[in-house]
Design an enzyme around this catalytic site. Structure first.
Site, short mmCIF file in Angstrom:
data_model
loop_
_atom_site.label_atom_id
_atom_site.label_comp_id
_atom_site.label_asym_id
_atom_site.label_seq_id
_atom_site.Cartn_x
_atom_site.Cartn_y
_atom_site.Cartn_z
N TYR A 77 -15.05 53.64 19.18
CA TYR A 77 -14.31 54.68 19.90
C TYR A 77 -14.88 56.07 19.62
O TYR A 77 -14.62 56.99 20.38
CB TYR A 77 -12.84 54.62 19.50
N LYS A 111 -15.11 41.71 10.84
CA LYS A 111 -16.36 40.96 10.90
C LYS A 111 -17.20 41.31 9.67
O LYS A 111 -18.40 41.53 9.74
CB LYS A 111 -17.10 41.30 12.19
N ASP A 131 -13.96 36.40 14.92
CA ASP A 131 -14.21 35.33 15.89
C ASP A 131 -13.28 34.14 15.68
O ASP A 131 -12.76 33.58 16.65
CB ASP A 131 -15.68 34.88 15.86
N ASP A 154 -9.33 45.70 20.58
CA ASP A 154 -9.42 45.71 22.04
C ASP A 154 -9.48 44.29 22.58
O ASP A 154 -8.71 43.90 23.47
CB ASP A 154 -10.66 46.51 22.44
#
Length: 463
Positions: free
Chosen positions: A158, A228, A327, A351
């Protein structure tokens, strides 16, 4: 220069010295009706919110709406996509709401939604996701989804730090990375666009603190850091580590981490040594190098120091804090949705996750959202969908996203009784299969109604 007058009645919301919103009975609330379908949606939504407040408080309280401008309407009226007067109104009155906005076409023009969030430092993107009985869903058990996502709203992608492929700036960055920093991992350096994602300790801590305070206040079961960090150790991994550190430092008596829960549960077995506990926590303990075994035993011994406050099953009453790789999270919210409750995550992960979850409970058309700064009190609640210009002025689309964003706003103001009526009305209208076209085409025996009529059905079902 654009200027527009606030309503003559009503008072501003203020943040008290103790850091709590002070909300008058007639608060002035700025709103942007939005582009495309925005005016249709706003008329239906404001009617629902006004009705809920009137019914809940018998006329003692009232929202004093104050129209401000952004997007196409602002461009036509003031030749400015986002007038400073609009930003100043949200800054002055603290809490507001908005419909969907068009992003102007052209290089160098940023999203109006992003601009508002950055200008007011609205660092939490708050996305609750739940299913209303009867809403068409592509999954078998949409009712298992009841989650609240705290998405970091100022950092990560962002921040928008990037350079176009083959530009002089990109070549300069690549040269610096290769020659000054020794980076050899850029596979095609001459034709690569380059982006940088900042993730800070301060940005992480304020997001995590807001998520923890919410989870504890609302008596939720768990908080999961989604990241992640297995690949990006110093950004995503740091987010996870700083999140755990904040939870342990600032909320120690009220939380237990998932690994601590294993250790404390194991310790309830009589005579178990720290090494035996370590073997239960990490099955590969005996094959690990000596330094890794010592580190794990130290972790076990630190957790055992919590026995006076967390032992003998006390940990089961604490907020469980855990983490999950991004994931696998996107898989498990489909297969094990009940295992997730409050989620704290960085911008891009949030998001993907919030939109994927919205699809599980009926689509983004009824997905609410809010952008909040819990320190200053500023908050803008908003539709999470686009403007759908082909349906503009047809009184056709589902106003649920703005209505439920308004419900979030009412709850944020402390007007829970009115917020509960909005939920009751939404439940009732959908349960009666009185719905807009997007749901009607997927529901057997549904009565298709207009956008405005759906709003009136919600009011009718408030009870």
């Amino acid at each position: 220069m654009a200027s527009f007058e606030p309503p003559k009645s009503g008072e501003p919301i203020v943040m008290s010295a103790s850091g709590v919103l002070s909300v008058p009975d007639h608060p002035i609330v700025p709103f942007i009706e939005g582009d495309g379908t925005g005016p249709d949606i706003w008329r239906a939504s404001s009617a629902v919110l006004d009705a809920a407040v009137a019914k809940a408080y018998g006329g003692r309280r009232r929202l004093e709406w104050y129209e401000v401008y952004a997007g196409e309407k602002a461009k036509k009226l003031f030749d400015n996509w986002l007038p400073e007067a609009t930003v100043e109104a949200y800054r002055r009155y603290l809490v507001g709401i908005k419909g969907p906005l068009t992003t102007p076409v052209g290089k160098g023009i940023r999203s109006l939604n992003v601009a508002l969030r950055q200008l007011l430092d609205l660092y939490v993107c708050l996305r609750p996701v739940r299913w209303f009985t009867g809403v068409p869903s592509p999954v078998r058990k949409p009712g298992d989804v009841d989650m609240v996502i705290f998405r970091e709203n100022t950092e990560d992608i962002y921040a928008g730090i990037e350079w176009e492929a083959e530009s002089a700036e990109a070549r300069k960055i690549v040269q610096f990375l290769q020659q000054e920093m020794g980076v050899q991992k850029i596979r095609f350096p001459a034709t690569s666009g380059i982006g940088i994602k900042p993730v800070s300790r301060e940005g992480t801590e304020r997001l995590v603190r807001a998520a923890l305070e919410y989870a504890l206040r609302e008596r939720r079961r768990s908080l999961t850091f989604v990241h992640k960090g297995n690949i990006m150790k110093f950004t995503e991994g740091a987010f996870r580590d700083w999140g755990y550190a904040t939870a342990k430092r600032d909320f120690r008596a009220q939380i237990v981490t998932e690994r601590e829960s294993w250790i404390l549960g194991n310790a309830e077995k009589p005579g178990l040594t720290a090494e035996e506990n370590a073997r239960l926590v990490e099955p590969g303990y005996d094959m690990a190098p000596p330094e890794a075994r010592a580190e794990l035993v130290a972790e076990i011994e630190a957790a055992l120091q919590l026995i006076p406050t967390h032992g003998n099953g006390q940990w089961k009453q604490k907020l469980l804090v855990k983490d999950s790789i991004a994931d696998i999270t996107l898989q498990q919210v489909l297969t094990r949705a009940k295992e997730f409750d409050v989620i704290a995550t960085l911008n891009l992960n949030g998001d993907y996750l919030s939109d994927a979850l919205a699809a599980q409970v009926g689509g983004i058309g009824i997905a609410p959202g809010g952008n909040v700064n819990y320190v200053t009190g500023h908050a803008i609640f908003e539709a999470t969908h686009g403007t759908a210009p082909k349906y503009a002025n047809l009184d056709k689309v589902n106003p649920g996203s703005v209505i439920l964003s308004g419900e979030m706003m009412l709850r944020h103001l402390g007007w829970a009784e009115a917020a509960d009526l909005v939920i009751r009305g939404m439940d009732g209208a959908i349960g009666a299969k009185t719905v807009t076209y997007d749901f009607a085409r997927l529901m057997e025996g549904a009565k298709e109604v207009k956008c405005s009529e759906f709003g009136q059905a919600i009011i009718a079902h408030m009870g």
